[in-house]
Design a protein around this motif. Structure first.
Motif, PDB file in Angstrom:
ATOM      1  N   GLU A  15       0.848  -1.199   0.000  1.00 23.31           N
ATOM      2  CA  GLU A  15       0.000   0.000   0.000  1.00 23.31           C
ATOM      3  C   GLU A  15       0.875   1.238   0.000  1.00 23.31           C
ATOM      4  OE1 GLU A  15      -2.368  -0.432   3.506  1.00 23.31           O
ATOM      5  OE2 GLU A  15      -3.898  -1.541   2.424  1.00 23.31           O
ATOM      6  N   GLN A  16       0.357   2.283  -0.614  1.00 28.58           N
ATOM      7  CA  GLN A  16       1.082   3.551  -0.658  1.00 28.58           C
ATOM      8  C   GLN A  16       0.138   4.688  -0.273  1.00 28.58           C
ATOM      9  OE1 GLN A  16       2.625   3.988  -4.602  1.00 28.58           O
ATOM     10  NE2 GLN A  16       3.959   2.218  -4.433  1.00 28.58           N
ATOM     11  N   TYR A  17       0.608   5.538   0.594  1.00 34.41           N
ATOM     12  CA  TYR A  17      -0.099   6.764   0.972  1.00 34.41           C
ATOM     13  C   TYR A  17       0.830   7.908   0.633  1.00 34.41           C
ATOM     14  CZ  TYR A  17      -3.126   3.638   3.607  1.00 34.41           C
ATOM     15  OH  TYR A  17      -3.998   2.639   3.970  1.00 34.41           O
ATOM     16  N   LEU A  42      -9.269   1.806   6.261  1.00 30.83           N
ATOM     17  CA  LEU A  42      -7.903   2.004   5.775  1.00 30.83           C
ATOM     18  C   LEU A  42      -6.919   1.255   6.654  1.00 30.83           C
ATOM     19  CD1 LEU A  42      -7.887   5.843   5.011  1.00 30.83           C
ATOM     20  CD2 LEU A  42      -8.153   3.961   3.386  1.00 30.83           C
ATOM     21  N   ASN A  43      -5.857   0.810   6.074  1.00 29.71           N
ATOM     22  CA  ASN A  43      -4.785   0.160   6.819  1.00 29.71           C
ATOM     23  C   ASN A  43      -3.729   1.215   7.174  1.00 29.71           C
ATOM     24  OD1 ASN A  43      -3.311  -1.846   8.035  1.00 29.71           O
ATOM     25  ND2 ASN A  43      -2.355  -2.536   6.139  1.00 29.71           N
TER      26      ASN A  43
END
Length: 75
Positions: A15-17, A42-43
């Motif tokens: 995952e990317q934020y 959300l993780n």
């Protein structure tokens, strides 16, 4: 440096934020970290929010020191 665009990112477990913010949206960015951490879909944990908040604050403080004319004279 006024008007600059800043980027901070978190990538893990596939995952990317990625957050883009300018110097005037510092408080909004911190609020967004909290909203993401509170979102159970959300993780993105409160730990993630704390780490990113710390990093943003440190970057902001470093920029303030760099832009302070008295700091340049003393160096």
């Amino acid at each position: 440096m006024k008007g600059s665009m800043n980027v901070i990112a978190l990538a893990r477990h596939g995952e990317q934020y990625i957050f883009l913010y300018d110097d005037t949206s510092f408080e909004s960015l911190l609020d967004q970290f909290g909203q993401y951490a509170a979102d159970e879909e959300l993780n993105f944990s409160w730990y993630d929010a704390a780490i990113l908040s710390q990093k943003v604050r440190r970057i902001r403080a470093e920029r303030e020191v760099e832009s302070d004319p008295s700091h340049r004279r003393a160096a």
